[in-house]
Design an enzyme around this catalytic site. Structure first.
Site, PDB file in Angstrom:
ATOM      1  N   GLU A   1     -44.095  23.305 119.531  1.00  0.00           N
ATOM      2  CA  GLU A   1     -44.331  23.707 120.925  1.00  0.00           C
ATOM      3  C   GLU A   1     -45.788  24.116 121.160  1.00  0.00           C
ATOM      4  O   GLU A   1     -46.360  23.811 122.219  1.00  0.00           O
ATOM      5  CB  GLU A   1     -43.350  24.824 121.305  1.00  0.00           C
ATOM      6  CG  GLU A   1     -41.913  24.323 121.317  1.00  0.00           C
ATOM      7  CD  GLU A   1     -40.876  25.376 121.669  1.00  0.00           C
ATOM      8  OE1 GLU A   1     -39.717  24.990 121.929  1.00  0.00           O
ATOM      9  OE2 GLU A   1     -41.211  26.583 121.691  1.00  0.00           O
TER      10      GLU A   1
ATOM     11  N   TYR B   1     -38.086  20.196 127.034  1.00  0.00           N
ATOM     12  CA  TYR B   1     -36.685  20.572 126.868  1.00  0.00           C
ATOM     13  C   TYR B   1     -35.818  19.396 126.398  1.00  0.00           C
ATOM     14  O   TYR B   1     -34.599  19.400 126.615  1.00  0.00           O
ATOM     15  CB  TYR B   1     -36.129  21.152 128.173  1.00  0.00           C
ATOM     16  CG  TYR B   1     -36.496  22.617 128.387  1.00  0.00           C
ATOM     17  CD1 TYR B   1     -36.077  23.591 127.483  1.00  0.00           C
ATOM     18  CD2 TYR B   1     -37.226  23.036 129.483  1.00  0.00           C
ATOM     19  CE1 TYR B   1     -36.387  24.933 127.665  1.00  0.00           C
ATOM     20  CE2 TYR B   1     -37.543  24.382 129.680  1.00  0.00           C
ATOM     21  CZ  TYR B   1     -37.119  25.321 128.762  1.00  0.00           C
ATOM     22  OH  TYR B   1     -37.415  26.650 128.939  1.00  0.00           O
TER      23      TYR B   1
HETATM   24  P1  GDP Z   1     -33.313  30.392 125.109  1.00  0.00           P
HETATM   25  O1  GDP Z   1     -33.770  29.928 123.749  1.00  0.00           O
HETATM   26  O2  GDP Z   1     -32.796  31.813 125.118  1.00  0.00           O
HETATM   27  O3  GDP Z   1     -34.358  30.164 126.201  1.00  0.00           O
HETATM   28  O4  GDP Z   1     -32.045  29.508 125.510  1.00  0.00           O
HETATM   29  P2  GDP Z   1     -31.670  27.956 125.293  1.00  0.00           P
HETATM   30  O5  GDP Z   1     -32.666  27.272 124.387  1.00  0.00           O
HETATM   31  O6  GDP Z   1     -30.230  27.898 124.936  1.00  0.00           O
HETATM   32  O7  GDP Z   1     -31.803  27.330 126.767  1.00  0.00           O
HETATM   33  C1  GDP Z   1     -33.055  26.974 127.300  1.00  0.00           C
HETATM   34  C2  GDP Z   1     -33.100  27.421 128.742  1.00  0.00           C
HETATM   35  O8  GDP Z   1     -32.125  26.708 129.500  1.00  0.00           O
HETATM   36  C3  GDP Z   1     -32.729  28.899 128.969  1.00  0.00           C
HETATM   37  O9  GDP Z   1     -33.795  29.789 128.724  1.00  0.00           O
HETATM   38  C4  GDP Z   1     -32.325  28.883 130.428  1.00  0.00           C
HETATM   39  O10 GDP Z   1     -33.459  28.840 131.309  1.00  0.00           O
HETATM   40  C5  GDP Z   1     -31.583  27.545 130.515  1.00  0.00           C
HETATM   41  N1  GDP Z   1     -30.139  27.700 130.240  1.00  0.00           N
HETATM   42  C6  GDP Z   1     -29.535  27.996 129.057  1.00  0.00           C
HETATM   43  N2  GDP Z   1     -28.201  28.040 129.176  1.00  0.00           N
HETATM   44  C7  GDP Z   1     -27.942  27.745 130.475  1.00  0.00           C
HETATM   45  C8  GDP Z   1     -26.728  27.609 131.220  1.00  0.00           C
HETATM   46  O11 GDP Z   1     -25.615  27.774 130.696  1.00  0.00           O
HETATM   47  N3  GDP Z   1     -26.862  27.285 132.552  1.00  0.00           N
HETATM   48  C9  GDP Z   1     -28.080  27.097 133.140  1.00  0.00           C
HETATM   49  N4  GDP Z   1     -28.111  26.783 134.457  1.00  0.00           N
HETATM   50  N5  GDP Z   1     -29.240  27.202 132.475  1.00  0.00           N
HETATM   51  C10 GDP Z   1     -29.179  27.532 131.153  1.00  0.00           C
END
Ligand code: GDP
Length: 140
Positions: free
Chosen positions: A128, A51
């Site tokens: 990935e 991440y």
């Molecule tokens: P994805 O591609 O839909 O998985 O979303 P992102 O790449 O934006 O974020 C990666 C992961 O971080 C997400 O799947 C969530 O587990 C976590 N995450 C994303 N946005 C938030 C947030 O605003 N708050 C928190 N606590 N976790 C988040």
């Protein structure tokens, strides 16, 4: 469109909650072939590396803690248009915004504990897949 591969993680909330089988069944129903998969406990360094693009985000430490709290299942998936179709099958990041019939709508608890990861672009999928799997793992 020709076959494409993407990378997915069934996250600790879904594995601990006994949802992994249902999620795998749904993926197969939607036409994804499981190329290979592995159940594993991510180390802190592995989760932080995976991440890394989010390291400046306020939720980064919480996300890493969540992703290391219990086992995950990492998956290589294959179908036509796999990257886009997996994102559609997963639903929005926040399950409150996820469409009916999506994995996150059915199984996710919150914006963080949202049960599944899927690569967001073909280039990301390649990086990935290589982060978790060897060439031999993927030659199945
Ligand atoms: P994805 O591609 O839909 O998985 O979303 P992102 O790449 O934006 O974020 C990666 C992961 O971080 C997400 O799947 C969530 O587990 C976590 N995450 C994303 N946005 C938030 C947030 O605003 N708050 C928190 N606590 N976790 C988040």
């Amino acid at each position: 469109m020709s076959l494409e591969r993407t990378f997915s993680i069934i996250k600790p909330d879904a594995v601990a909650g006994g949802k992994a089988g249902a999620i795998l069944a749904l993926l197969e129903e939607r036409g994804f072939r499981i190329v290979t998969m592995r159940k594993m406990l991510l180390s802190q360094a592995q989760a932080e590396g995976f991440y890394a693009v989010h390291r400046e985000r306020p939720f980064f430490q919480s996300l890493v803690k969540f992703m290391t709290e219990g086992p995950v299942i990492v998956l290589a998936l294959e179908r036509a248009d796999a990257v886009k179709m997996l994102r559609e099958t997963m639903g929005a990041t926040n399950p409150a915004n996820a469409a009916e019939g999506t994995i996150r709508k059915r199984f996710a608890e919150s914006i963080e504990r949202n049960c599944i990861h899927g690569s967001d672009a073909p280039e990301t999928a390649a990086v990935e897949l290589a982060y978790f799997f060897s060439t031999l793992d993927l030659a199945i």
